[in-house]
Write a protein that holds these residues in place. Structure first.
Motif, PDB file in Angstrom:
ATOM      1  N   LYS A 197       0.797  -1.224   0.000  1.00 38.57           N
ATOM      2  CA  LYS A 197       0.000   0.000   0.000  1.00 38.57           C
ATOM      3  C   LYS A 197       0.833   1.279   0.000  1.00 38.57           C
ATOM      4  O   LYS A 197       0.369   2.306  -0.431  1.00 38.57           O
ATOM      5  N   ASP A 198       2.101   1.260   0.448  1.00 39.63           N
ATOM      6  CA  ASP A 198       2.908   2.492   0.431  1.00 39.63           C
ATOM      7  C   ASP A 198       3.931   2.494  -0.710  1.00 39.63           C
ATOM      8  O   ASP A 198       4.961   3.118  -0.594  1.00 39.63           O
ATOM      9  N   THR A 199       3.661   1.827  -1.788  1.00 37.11           N
ATOM     10  CA  THR A 199       4.589   1.772  -2.909  1.00 37.11           C
ATOM     11  C   THR A 199       4.689   3.133  -3.583  1.00 37.11           C
ATOM     12  O   THR A 199       3.684   3.758  -3.893  1.00 37.11           O
ATOM     13  N   GLN A 200       5.914   3.583  -3.773  1.00 39.52           N
ATOM     14  CA  GLN A 200       6.165   4.866  -4.436  1.00 39.52           C
ATOM     15  C   GLN A 200       6.315   4.633  -5.939  1.00 39.52           C
ATOM     16  O   GLN A 200       6.874   3.625  -6.366  1.00 39.52           O
ATOM     17  N   LEU A 201       5.854   5.579  -6.714  1.00 36.19           N
ATOM     18  CA  LEU A 201       5.979   5.506  -8.164  1.00 36.19           C
ATOM     19  C   LEU A 201       7.423   5.769  -8.570  1.00 36.19           C
ATOM     20  O   LEU A 201       7.996   6.794  -8.216  1.00 36.19           O
ATOM     21  N   LEU A 202       8.027   4.823  -9.297  1.00 36.34           N
ATOM     22  CA  LEU A 202       9.410   4.956  -9.747  1.00 36.34           C
ATOM     23  C   LEU A 202       9.434   5.156 -11.256  1.00 36.34           C
ATOM     24  O   LEU A 202       8.984   4.300 -12.008  1.00 36.34           O
ATOM     25  N   LEU A 203       9.957   6.293 -11.686  1.00 34.66           N
ATOM     26  CA  LEU A 203      10.064   6.574 -13.112  1.00 34.66           C
ATOM     27  C   LEU A 203      11.510   6.733 -13.551  1.00 34.66           C
ATOM     28  O   LEU A 203      11.783   7.244 -14.633  1.00 34.66           O
ATOM     29  N   ASP A 204      12.465   6.292 -12.720  1.00 33.06           N
ATOM     30  CA  ASP A 204      13.887   6.441 -13.024  1.00 33.06           C
ATOM     31  C   ASP A 204      14.378   5.457 -14.078  1.00 33.06           C
ATOM     32  O   ASP A 204      15.177   5.792 -14.937  1.00 33.06           O
ATOM     33  N   ASP A 205      13.928   4.230 -13.994  1.00 33.63           N
ATOM     34  CA  ASP A 205      14.362   3.222 -14.944  1.00 33.63           C
ATOM     35  C   ASP A 205      13.151   2.471 -15.493  1.00 33.63           C
ATOM     36  O   ASP A 205      12.043   2.605 -14.989  1.00 33.63           O
ATOM     37  N   SER A 206      13.377   1.690 -16.522  1.00 31.49           N
ATOM     38  CA  SER A 206      12.251   1.025 -17.174  1.00 31.49           C
ATOM     39  C   SER A 206      11.644  -0.080 -16.308  1.00 31.49           C
ATOM     40  O   SER A 206      10.425  -0.261 -16.299  1.00 31.49           O
ATOM     41  N   ILE A 207      12.459  -0.803 -15.575  1.00 30.89           N
ATOM     42  CA  ILE A 207      11.945  -1.876 -14.713  1.00 30.89           C
ATOM     43  C   ILE A 207      11.072  -1.290 -13.607  1.00 30.89           C
ATOM     44  O   ILE A 207       9.984  -1.795 -13.327  1.00 30.89           O
ATOM     45  N   GLY A 208      11.536  -0.232 -12.976  1.00 33.97           N
ATOM     46  CA  GLY A 208      10.747   0.424 -11.933  1.00 33.97           C
ATOM     47  C   GLY A 208       9.445   0.976 -12.462  1.00 33.97           C
ATOM     48  O   GLY A 208       8.402   0.899 -11.799  1.00 33.97           O
ATOM     49  N   THR A 209       9.481   1.516 -13.660  1.00 39.54           N
ATOM     50  CA  THR A 209       8.253   2.040 -14.270  1.00 39.54           C
ATOM     51  C   THR A 209       7.275   0.927 -14.580  1.00 39.54           C
ATOM     52  O   THR A 209       6.073   1.061 -14.332  1.00 39.54           O
ATOM     53  N   ILE A 210       7.767  -0.174 -15.085  1.00 41.58           N
ATOM     54  CA  ILE A 210       6.890  -1.309 -15.385  1.00 41.58           C
ATOM     55  C   ILE A 210       6.276  -1.853 -14.105  1.00 41.58           C
ATOM     56  O   ILE A 210       5.073  -2.111 -14.042  1.00 41.58           O
ATOM     57  N   LEU A 211       7.091  -2.020 -13.061  1.00 44.10           N
ATOM     58  CA  LEU A 211       6.595  -2.610 -11.821  1.00 44.10           C
ATOM     59  C   LEU A 211       5.646  -1.701 -11.054  1.00 44.10           C
ATOM     60  O   LEU A 211       4.713  -2.175 -10.416  1.00 44.10           O
ATOM     61  N   THR A 212       5.882  -0.396 -11.084  1.00 43.02           N
ATOM     62  CA  THR A 212       5.059   0.494 -10.255  1.00 43.02           C
ATOM     63  C   THR A 212       3.999   1.257 -11.032  1.00 43.02           C
ATOM     64  O   THR A 212       3.124   1.862 -10.408  1.00 43.02           O
ATOM     65  N   LEU A 213       4.041   1.237 -12.350  1.00 41.72           N
ATOM     66  CA  LEU A 213       3.058   1.972 -13.137  1.00 41.72           C
ATOM     67  C   LEU A 213       2.280   1.060 -14.087  1.00 41.72           C
ATOM     68  O   LEU A 213       1.051   1.083 -14.101  1.00 41.72           O
ATOM     69  N   ALA A 214       2.992   0.261 -14.864  1.00 42.52           N
ATOM     70  CA  ALA A 214       2.332  -0.541 -15.890  1.00 42.52           C
ATOM     71  C   ALA A 214       1.526  -1.700 -15.303  1.00 42.52           C
ATOM     72  O   ALA A 214       0.391  -1.937 -15.726  1.00 42.52           O
ATOM     73  N   ILE A 215       2.090  -2.412 -14.355  1.00 43.35           N
ATOM     74  CA  ILE A 215       1.375  -3.557 -13.783  1.00 43.35           C
ATOM     75  C   ILE A 215       0.106  -3.116 -13.043  1.00 43.35           C
ATOM     76  O   ILE A 215      -0.960  -3.683 -13.286  1.00 43.35           O
ATOM     77  N   PRO A 216       0.160  -2.118 -12.155  1.00 48.26           N
ATOM     78  CA  PRO A 216      -1.098  -1.683 -11.531  1.00 48.26           C
ATOM     79  C   PRO A 216      -2.102  -1.092 -12.525  1.00 48.26           C
ATOM     80  O   PRO A 216      -3.316  -1.216 -12.325  1.00 48.26           O
ATOM     81  N   ALA A 217      -1.623  -0.481 -13.611  1.00 44.18           N
ATOM     82  CA  ALA A 217      -2.543   0.101 -14.587  1.00 44.18           C
ATOM     83  C   ALA A 217      -3.230  -0.970 -15.433  1.00 44.18           C
ATOM     84  O   ALA A 217      -4.371  -0.794 -15.848  1.00 44.18           O
ATOM     85  N   THR A 218      -2.547  -2.074 -15.697  1.00 42.34           N
ATOM     86  CA  THR A 218      -3.139  -3.124 -16.522  1.00 42.34           C
ATOM     87  C   THR A 218      -3.937  -4.148 -15.715  1.00 42.34           C
ATOM     88  O   THR A 218      -4.649  -4.960 -16.309  1.00 42.34           O
ATOM     89  N   LEU A 219      -3.846  -4.113 -14.406  1.00 44.52           N
ATOM     90  CA  LEU A 219      -4.570  -5.082 -13.582  1.00 44.52           C
ATOM     91  C   LEU A 219      -6.083  -5.023 -13.782  1.00 44.52           C
ATOM     92  O   LEU A 219      -6.706  -6.078 -13.966  1.00 44.52           O
ATOM     93  N   PRO A 220      -6.733  -3.857 -13.765  1.00 48.08           N
ATOM     94  CA  PRO A 220      -8.189  -3.858 -13.991  1.00 48.08           C
ATOM     95  C   PRO A 220      -8.588  -4.420 -15.359  1.00 48.08           C
ATOM     96  O   PRO A 220      -9.615  -5.105 -15.469  1.00 48.08           O
ATOM     97  N   ILE A 221      -7.770  -4.177 -16.373  1.00 50.02           N
ATOM     98  CA  ILE A 221      -8.053  -4.737 -17.692  1.00 50.02           C
ATOM     99  C   ILE A 221      -7.957  -6.258 -17.641  1.00 50.02           C
ATOM    100  O   ILE A 221      -8.817  -6.973 -18.172  1.00 50.02           O
ATOM    101  N   TYR A 222      -6.930  -6.768 -16.965  1.00 46.78           N
ATOM    102  CA  TYR A 222      -6.758  -8.213 -16.848  1.00 46.78           C
ATOM    103  C   TYR A 222      -7.925  -8.841 -16.083  1.00 46.78           C
ATOM    104  O   TYR A 222      -8.432  -9.898 -16.484  1.00 46.78           O
ATOM    105  N   ILE A 223      -8.377  -8.200 -15.021  1.00 46.66           N
ATOM    106  CA  ILE A 223      -9.501  -8.735 -14.243  1.00 46.66           C
ATOM    107  C   ILE A 223     -10.753  -8.808 -15.104  1.00 46.66           C
ATOM    108  O   ILE A 223     -11.493  -9.801 -15.061  1.00 46.66           O
ATOM    109  N   MET A 224     -10.999  -7.781 -15.911  1.00 49.70           N
ATOM    110  CA  MET A 224     -12.177  -7.800 -16.779  1.00 49.70           C
ATOM    111  C   MET A 224     -12.072  -8.894 -17.851  1.00 49.70           C
ATOM    112  O   MET A 224     -13.066  -9.553 -18.162  1.00 49.70           O
ATOM    113  N   VAL A 225     -10.885  -9.107 -18.394  1.00 50.80           N
ATOM    114  CA  VAL A 225     -10.694 -10.180 -19.374  1.00 50.80           C
ATOM    115  C   VAL A 225     -10.897 -11.540 -18.713  1.00 50.80           C
ATOM    116  O   VAL A 225     -11.529 -12.430 -19.291  1.00 50.80           O
TER     117      VAL A 225
END
Length: 95
Positions: A16-44
């Motif tokens: 719950k206290d995860t900070q958004l990391l935009l410094d590198d691509s792995i951090g961006t994927i883990l903290t931005l892309a995965i949470p953003a795509t989760l609702p789409i995955y749940i609906m699918v």
């Protein structure tokens, strides 16, 4: 493929206290892309459950019906587990 992606979402469930990391691509994927795509995955996944229910209702053999019922139960369980593991993160984001 859908199950593999589900396990990826389980492995990388955010706290719950995860900070958004935009410094590198792995951090961006883990903290931005995965949470953003989760609702789409749940609906699918929910749509796939509905399609399995349709397949069970039109199954011709009892073995086929039993097989798809097991798949449906597994997908419902996986959906519940994924939602339960991500509730702290999304409740912190939206509160």
């Amino acid at each position: 493929m859908l199950l593999l992606l589900g396990f990826v979402f389980l492995i990388f469930a955010q706290e719950k206290d995860t900070q958004l990391l935009l410094d590198d691509s792995i951090g961006t994927i883990l903290t931005l892309a995965i949470p953003a795509t989760l609702p789409i995955y749940i609906m699918v996944l929910m749509f796939d459950i509905v399609m399995v229910i349709v397949k069970v209702s039109s199954a011709e053999s009892p073995y086929e019906s039993a097989f798809f019922k097991k798949i449906m139960i597994f997908e419902i369980g996986l959906t519940v587990i994924i939602i339960y593991s991500w509730i702290p993160y999304f409740s912190a984001v939206f509160s």
